[in-house]
Design a protein around this motif. Structure first.
Motif, mmCIF file in Angstrom:
data_model
loop_
_atom_site.group_PDB
_atom_site.id
_atom_site.type_symbol
_atom_site.label_atom_id
_atom_site.label_comp_id
_atom_site.label_asym_id
_atom_site.label_seq_id
_atom_site.Cartn_x
_atom_site.Cartn_y
_atom_site.Cartn_z
ATOM 1 N N PHE A 5 10.131 -16.907 -1.538
ATOM 2 C CA PHE A 5 8.776 -17.015 -2.352
ATOM 3 C C PHE A 5 8.678 -16.085 -3.481
ATOM 4 N N ILE A 6 8.971 -14.741 -3.074
ATOM 5 C CA ILE A 6 8.928 -13.604 -4.318
ATOM 6 C C ILE A 6 10.027 -12.580 -4.067
ATOM 7 N N ARG A 7 10.246 -11.883 -5.229
ATOM 8 C CA ARG A 7 11.147 -10.810 -4.938
ATOM 9 C C ARG A 7 10.498 -9.640 -5.883
ATOM 10 N N GLY A 8 10.838 -8.424 -5.376
ATOM 11 C CA GLY A 8 10.032 -7.421 -5.963
ATOM 12 C C GLY A 8 9.902 -6.185 -5.133
ATOM 13 N N SER A 9 9.060 -5.174 -5.603
ATOM 14 C CA SER A 9 8.912 -4.019 -4.809
ATOM 15 C C SER A 9 7.370 -3.623 -4.781
ATOM 16 N N MET A 10 7.153 -2.757 -3.908
ATOM 17 C CA MET A 10 5.918 -2.151 -3.951
ATOM 18 C C MET A 10 6.019 -0.637 -3.346
ATOM 19 N N ARG A 11 5.171 0.344 -4.513
ATOM 20 C CA ARG A 11 5.450 1.682 -4.213
ATOM 21 C C ARG A 11 4.012 2.080 -3.904
ATOM 22 N N TYR A 12 3.789 3.338 -3.094
ATOM 23 C CA TYR A 12 2.342 3.654 -2.436
ATOM 24 C C TYR A 12 2.179 5.022 -2.433
ATOM 25 N N ARG A 13 1.219 5.464 -2.908
ATOM 26 C CA ARG A 13 0.849 7.137 -2.555
ATOM 27 C C ARG A 13 -0.518 7.106 -2.541
ATOM 28 N N ASN A 14 -0.672 8.276 -1.302
ATOM 29 C CA ASN A 14 -2.363 8.390 -1.194
ATOM 30 C C ASN A 14 -2.209 9.806 -2.374
ATOM 31 N N ILE A 15 -3.092 9.566 -3.240
ATOM 32 C CA ILE A 15 -3.003 10.549 -4.449
ATOM 33 C C ILE A 15 -4.025 11.571 -4.183
ATOM 34 N N ASP A 16 -4.902 11.204 -3.580
ATOM 35 C CA ASP A 16 -6.251 12.237 -3.308
ATOM 36 C C ASP A 16 -7.016 11.694 -2.007
ATOM 37 N N GLU A 17 -7.764 12.699 -1.383
ATOM 38 C CA GLU A 17 -8.625 12.219 -0.509
ATOM 39 C C GLU A 17 -9.516 10.911 -0.721
ATOM 40 N N GLY A 18 -9.331 9.641 -0.340
ATOM 41 C CA GLY A 18 -10.191 8.629 -0.812
ATOM 42 C C GLY A 18 -9.720 8.064 -1.788
ATOM 43 N N LEU A 19 -8.514 8.462 -2.331
ATOM 44 C CA LEU A 19 -7.801 7.734 -3.678
ATOM 45 C C LEU A 19 -6.290 7.209 -3.174
ATOM 46 N N TRP A 20 -6.054 5.946 -3.106
ATOM 47 C CA TRP A 20 -4.597 5.427 -2.955
ATOM 48 C C TRP A 20 -4.323 4.507 -4.330
ATOM 49 N N LEU A 21 -3.129 4.622 -4.436
ATOM 50 C CA LEU A 21 -2.491 3.697 -5.503
ATOM 51 C C LEU A 21 -1.174 2.970 -5.233
ATOM 52 N N THR A 22 -1.331 1.564 -5.286
ATOM 53 C CA THR A 22 0.036 1.055 -4.993
ATOM 54 C C THR A 22 0.365 0.380 -6.363
ATOM 55 N N ILE A 23 1.640 0.210 -6.575
ATOM 56 C CA ILE A 23 2.292 -0.089 -7.700
ATOM 57 C C ILE A 23 3.248 -1.458 -7.390
ATOM 58 N N THR A 24 2.752 -2.443 -7.565
ATOM 59 C CA THR A 24 3.841 -3.669 -7.368
ATOM 60 C C THR A 24 4.397 -4.601 -8.453
ATOM 61 N N GLU A 25 5.531 -4.751 -8.487
ATOM 62 C CA GLU A 25 6.329 -5.495 -9.350
ATOM 63 C C GLU A 25 6.884 -6.845 -8.505
ATOM 64 N N LEU A 26 6.671 -7.847 -9.186
ATOM 65 C CA LEU A 26 6.874 -9.151 -8.449
ATOM 66 C C LEU A 26 7.294 -10.284 -9.487
ATOM 67 N N GLU A 27 8.331 -11.014 -9.061
ATOM 68 C CA GLU A 27 8.612 -12.232 -9.508
ATOM 69 C C GLU A 27 8.407 -13.486 -8.669
ATOM 70 N N PHE A 28 7.720 -14.517 -8.995
ATOM 71 C CA PHE A 28 7.505 -15.376 -8.267
ATOM 72 C C PHE A 28 8.476 -16.602 -8.256
ATOM 73 N N LYS A 29 9.017 -17.215 -7.212
ATOM 74 C CA LYS A 29 9.952 -18.171 -7.114
ATOM 75 C C LYS A 29 9.341 -19.493 -7.066
ATOM 76 N N HIS A 30 8.053 -19.556 -6.673
ATOM 77 C CA HIS A 30 7.347 -20.739 -6.304
ATOM 78 C C HIS A 30 5.994 -20.568 -6.939
ATOM 79 N N ASP A 31 5.212 -21.482 -7.363
ATOM 80 C CA ASP A 31 3.822 -21.398 -7.779
ATOM 81 C C ASP A 31 2.945 -20.857 -6.547
ATOM 82 N N SER A 32 2.306 -20.040 -6.612
ATOM 83 C CA SER A 32 2.062 -19.316 -5.233
ATOM 84 C C SER A 32 0.371 -18.939 -5.694
#
Length: 358
Positions: free
Chosen positions: A59-86
């Motif tokens: 259904f999808i291809r891509g990647s997700m990167r994640y980091r705990n940047i600070d106490e109480g602050l997270w960031l995820t960066i997701t790149e996706l391409e959808f293979k079907h309507d989702s």
């Protein structure tokens, strides 16, 4: 992994095919739980040292990167391409506390049809921001072929109070009205200047994180700068919204509505009634649902996207300004220039100083 075998893995939480879309839930109680569920999802490969998850399934291809940047602050960066309507939907385990706010910056890439003889279509980047309260269910629809980039900041109340003390806001401020309302999320268009460039710098820091011992400090500084700019502009936003809940939103039809708008920006707008008829929805519900999701009326949204397309044409093509005016639906170059200046505080000719508009 084949489609049938993949289904076996996700059956407990997967609602399969409904109204033309495959539906996928994601666990949203905490950023740690969201990351863990992504790592364990079928078709995923986890690179712990890089804090990277690569995904490729039917259904999808891509990647997700994640980091705990600070106490109480997270960031995820997701790149996706959808293979079907989702449909991607948040779900919550009632046994696990959920107290994080989320701030999402999304960039969607699509193709806009043009009427130009030499350029019949061009890539178009759509940019959105959303601020969501803890524990709020949200959904987003994506069509086959969609390419999307999501920066999602997960912010604890303690971090927010330390850096952005929302309790000190003026009670007359529209954003304060939202915070005090029952509405779970609010969205904005391209509200942060240079957000794409700033976010790209953050993504580059993610990708090279282990190459520089100062990257943890750099990443914290970059993120704080971007979030400060976001809140500063949100606090200045003066639009008046009805923040009462309007009932369930038909996200699939609103996604199709947005797609019809952004892929046909060169066409004259045929009106709400005609658009509602195409979508098989009442005009009143279409207007209400669209504003609930995108924060502005359909007409305001169309004008905004036409101006963004005009800016991209000015920056990325050699088309004359009067041709660009026609491409975004303006018969009068002077009226186009006035609308462009109202949006960007610059005339189109400021970006093309060698061209004079008649």
């Amino acid at each position: 992994m084949g489609l049938s075998k993949w289904f076996q893995f996700i059956t407990p939480n997967f609602q399969f095919y409904r109204d033309g879309f495959f539906e996928f839930p994601f666990v949203a109680n905490t950023p740690e739980l969201f990351i863990a569920s992504t790592i364990k999802s079928p078709g995923s490969k986890h690179y712990l040292e890089e804090q990277l998850v690569v995904r490729n399934n039917p259904f999808i291809r891509g990647s997700m990167r994640y980091r705990n940047i600070d106490e109480g602050l997270w960031l995820t960066i997701t790149e996706l391409e959808f293979k079907h309507d989702s449909v991607i939907k948040s779900v919550y385990d009632p046994k696990i506390p959920s107290d994080h706010y989320s701030i999402t910056f999304s960039v969607f890439e699509s193709e806009v049809k043009l009427n130009n003889v030499f350029i019949d279509k061009m890539p178009f980047k759509n940019k959105f921001w959303a601020f969501k309260k803890p524990g709020v269910d949200v959904g987003a629809c994506f069509y086959k072929g969609s390419k999307c980039l999501f920066y999602i900041y997960y912010v604890s109340p303690c971090w927010l109070q330390k850096h952005i003390p929302l309790d000190q806001l003026d009670n007359k401020m529209p954003f304060k009205n939202f915070l005090d309302s029952d509405k779970g999320f609010v969205s904005y268009q391209d509200i942060v200047p240079n957000a794409v460039e700033l976010s790209q710098e953050i993504l580059n820091t993610f990708k090279t994180f282990n190459e520089n011992i100062l990257n943890k400090t750099i990443l914290k500084s970059q993120s704080l700068s971007l979030l400060t700019s976001f809140f500063n502009n949100v606090f200045l936003d003066e639009r008046k919204n009805d923040y009462e809940e309007q009932g369930s939103v038909d996200y699939k039809k609103i996604a199709k509505c947005e797609l019809l708008i952004t892929t046909n920006l060169s066409e004259q707008f045929g009106g709400i009634d005609a658009l509602a008829e195409k979508l098989d929805i009442s005009p009143s519900k279409l207007k209400s649902d669209f504003k609930s999701v995108y924060g502005v009326s359909i007409l305001q949204y169309i004008i905004e996207k036409k101006m963004e397309l005009a800016l991209q044409l000015l920056q990325n093509t050699a088309m004359q300004v009067k041709q660009i005016a026609i491409e975004v639906g303006y018969d009068s170059p002077s009226k186009f220039s006035a609308t462009f200046k109202k949006r960007f505080n610059k005339l189109p000719s400021d970006l093309r100083p060698d061209v004079t508009i008649n």
